[in-house]
Motif scaffolding. Structure first.
Motif, PDB file in Angstrom:
ATOM      1  N   UNK A 179      31.156  33.918  50.295  1.00  0.00           N
ATOM      2  CA  UNK A 179      32.610  34.885  50.001  1.00  0.00           C
ATOM      3  C   UNK A 179      33.497  34.325  50.838  1.00  0.00           C
ATOM      4  N   UNK A 180      34.761  34.238  50.409  1.00  0.00           N
ATOM      5  CA  UNK A 180      36.003  33.626  51.334  1.00  0.00           C
ATOM      6  C   UNK A 180      36.851  34.945  51.545  1.00  0.00           C
ATOM      7  N   UNK A 181      36.226  35.954  51.385  1.00  0.00           N
ATOM      8  CA  UNK A 181      36.978  37.489  52.140  1.00  0.00           C
ATOM      9  C   UNK A 181      38.478  37.439  51.132  1.00  0.00           C
ATOM     10  N   UNK A 182      38.434  37.421  49.889  1.00  0.00           N
ATOM     11  CA  UNK A 182      39.770  37.558  49.152  1.00  0.00           C
ATOM     12  C   UNK A 182      39.992  38.857  49.258  1.00  0.00           C
ATOM     13  N   UNK A 183      41.109  39.405  49.172  1.00  0.00           N
ATOM     14  CA  UNK A 183      41.672  40.717  49.153  1.00  0.00           C
ATOM     15  C   UNK A 183      42.710  40.976  47.888  1.00  0.00           C
ATOM     16  N   UNK A 184      42.122  41.479  46.900  1.00  0.00           N
ATOM     17  CA  UNK A 184      42.660  41.737  45.525  1.00  0.00           C
ATOM     18  C   UNK A 184      41.750  42.416  44.581  1.00  0.00           C
ATOM     19  N   UNK A 185      42.380  43.078  43.284  1.00  0.00           N
ATOM     20  CA  UNK A 185      41.582  43.695  42.261  1.00  0.00           C
ATOM     21  C   UNK A 185      40.535  42.979  42.055  1.00  0.00           C
ATOM     22  N   UNK A 186      40.650  41.657  41.625  1.00  0.00           N
ATOM     23  CA  UNK A 186      39.692  40.658  41.051  1.00  0.00           C
ATOM     24  C   UNK A 186      38.630  40.409  42.175  1.00  0.00           C
ATOM     25  N   UNK A 187      39.054  40.377  43.341  1.00  0.00           N
ATOM     26  CA  UNK A 187      37.961  40.102  44.288  1.00  0.00           C
ATOM     27  C   UNK A 187      36.939  41.230  44.542  1.00  0.00           C
ATOM     28  N   UNK A 188      37.384  42.445  44.548  1.00  0.00           N
ATOM     29  CA  UNK A 188      36.807  43.787  44.428  1.00  0.00           C
ATOM     30  C   UNK A 188      35.684  43.681  43.231  1.00  0.00           C
ATOM     31  N   UNK A 189      36.257  43.611  41.951  1.00  0.00           N
ATOM     32  CA  UNK A 189      35.505  43.632  40.796  1.00  0.00           C
ATOM     33  C   UNK A 189      34.230  42.684  40.793  1.00  0.00           C
ATOM     34  N   UNK A 190      34.640  41.452  41.255  1.00  0.00           N
ATOM     35  CA  UNK A 190      33.801  40.191  41.153  1.00  0.00           C
ATOM     36  C   UNK A 190      32.671  40.686  42.079  1.00  0.00           C
ATOM     37  N   UNK A 191      33.053  41.170  43.459  1.00  0.00           N
ATOM     38  CA  UNK A 191      31.891  41.450  44.298  1.00  0.00           C
ATOM     39  C   UNK A 191      31.076  42.663  43.984  1.00  0.00           C
ATOM     40  N   UNK A 192      31.742  43.623  43.190  1.00  0.00           N
ATOM     41  CA  UNK A 192      30.875  44.775  42.567  1.00  0.00           C
ATOM     42  C   UNK A 192      29.938  44.261  41.351  1.00  0.00           C
ATOM     43  N   UNK A 193      30.460  43.444  40.573  1.00  0.00           N
ATOM     44  CA  UNK A 193      29.980  42.978  39.432  1.00  0.00           C
ATOM     45  C   UNK A 193      28.603  41.938  39.638  1.00  0.00           C
ATOM     46  N   UNK A 194      28.719  41.389  40.914  1.00  0.00           N
ATOM     47  CA  UNK A 194      27.892  40.402  41.411  1.00  0.00           C
ATOM     48  C   UNK A 194      26.556  41.123  42.126  1.00  0.00           C
ATOM     49  N   UNK A 195      26.659  42.452  42.089  1.00  0.00           N
ATOM     50  CA  UNK A 195      25.719  43.038  43.007  1.00  0.00           C
ATOM     51  C   UNK A 195      26.057  43.133  44.649  1.00  0.00           C
ATOM     52  N   UNK A 196      27.349  42.916  45.060  1.00  0.00           N
ATOM     53  CA  UNK A 196      27.336  43.048  46.504  1.00  0.00           C
ATOM     54  C   UNK A 196      28.100  44.529  46.782  1.00  0.00           C
ATOM     55  N   UNK A 197      26.827  45.076  47.566  1.00  0.00           N
ATOM     56  CA  UNK A 197      27.397  46.340  47.759  1.00  0.00           C
ATOM     57  C   UNK A 197      27.697  46.758  49.233  1.00  0.00           C
ATOM     58  N   UNK A 198      26.981  45.814  49.987  1.00  0.00           N
ATOM     59  CA  UNK A 198      27.200  45.952  51.705  1.00  0.00           C
ATOM     60  C   UNK A 198      28.362  45.369  52.201  1.00  0.00           C
ATOM     61  N   UNK A 199      28.665  45.728  53.320  1.00  0.00           N
ATOM     62  CA  UNK A 199      29.867  45.454  53.976  1.00  0.00           C
ATOM     63  C   UNK A 199      29.744  43.849  54.246  1.00  0.00           C
TER      64      UNK A 199
END
Length: 267
Positions: A179-199
């Protein structure tokens, strides 16, 4: 004459031999020493001091008698423990202890030690050709066999589920769990869609965490309920997985628009 008469009356001095007569005791002692010397030579024991192998001894009476007794006693003691054996298989000649056997064809007619001779003794012409060859003992196995150490199995490389893209967002940057710590709508959706739920902790003291929507807003059109968005509150406010509902006509799309601060944000 008077002088001749006196000479005739005077006895002549006795002539003594330089060699004293041998007494019976002295001769007996020399015979005992000779017997001991010959016996020592035959038995393989050292000759008494002052005696040759031929039996000639230059000893005083008492010394010769003492050494003769010692040699005889030693030979008798050893004789009690030694056994008469044949010099070789099929040989007629016998021997005992430290003695030399007569030569045979195997010894090229040279004398050789008796089979019962003390180990290492050899005053003969050659070694015993009939002795069994010395076979070296096999090496002793180690007390604890050393087992080969097997190399530890190599752990297979970690496998990662294929990256899931969502609603027009390319999520390949999450490949291999990076995770390269991107900050945008797609970055948030990609993390959630790929099961990333923790900080996710990033540089510059920034950390990302999914938005939770515990009280989502429903979608109304013309005063009427168009889409019920309460499904977003499931899973402790993480009910939206950001995977489906990408068309503007889908309720998932409309619910996200109605809840722009929800888990998948709004486009």
């Amino acid at each position: 004459s008077d002088q001749d008469a006196r000479s005739a009356r005077t006895p002549r001095a006795a002539v003594h031999s330089s060699t004293p007569p041998s007494s019976p005791g002295s001769m007996a002692t020399r015979r005992a020493a000779l017997c001991a010397a010959l016996w020592a030579r035959a038995a393989g024991t050292p000759l008494p001091e002052g005696c040759s192998a031929a039996g000639d001894c230059e000893l005083g009476d008492e010394s010769a008698l003492l050494q003769a007794k010692l040699v005889s006693s030693s030979a008798l003691q050893r004789d009690a423990f030694e056994e008469t054996v044949y010099c070789c298989p099929g040989c007629a000649a016998t021997c005992r202890g430290n003695q030399c056997c007569p030569g045979t064809a195997a010894s090229t007619w040279l004398t050789y030690p008796c089979p019962e001779a003390v180990s290492g003794w050899n005053a003969c012409q050659t070694h015993n050709p009939h002795a069994a060859p010395v076979v070296p003992l096999p090496p002793s196995p180690p007390a604890h066999p050393v087992m080969p150490t097997a190399a530890p199995p190599t752990a297979p490389p970690p496998t990662h589920a294929p990256v899931v893209n969502t609603c027009g967002c390319d999520c390949s940057w999450l490949a291999h769990g990076q995770d390269d710590c991107r900050k945008n709508v797609c970055a948030d959706r990609c993390r959630v869609a790929n099961g990333i739920r923790e900080t996710v902790y990033c540089a510059n003291n920034w950390a990302w965490g999914p938005n939770r929507n515990h009280q989502p807003e429903n979608v109304y059109e013309g005063g009427l309920l168009k889409c019920n968005c309460q499904w977003m509150s499931a899973n402790q406010g993480l009910g939206d997985d950001c995977v489906g509902g990408c068309s503007p006509n889908d309720c998932a799309f409309k619910c996200r628009q109605a809840n722009p601060l929800g888990t998948c944000l709004a486009q």
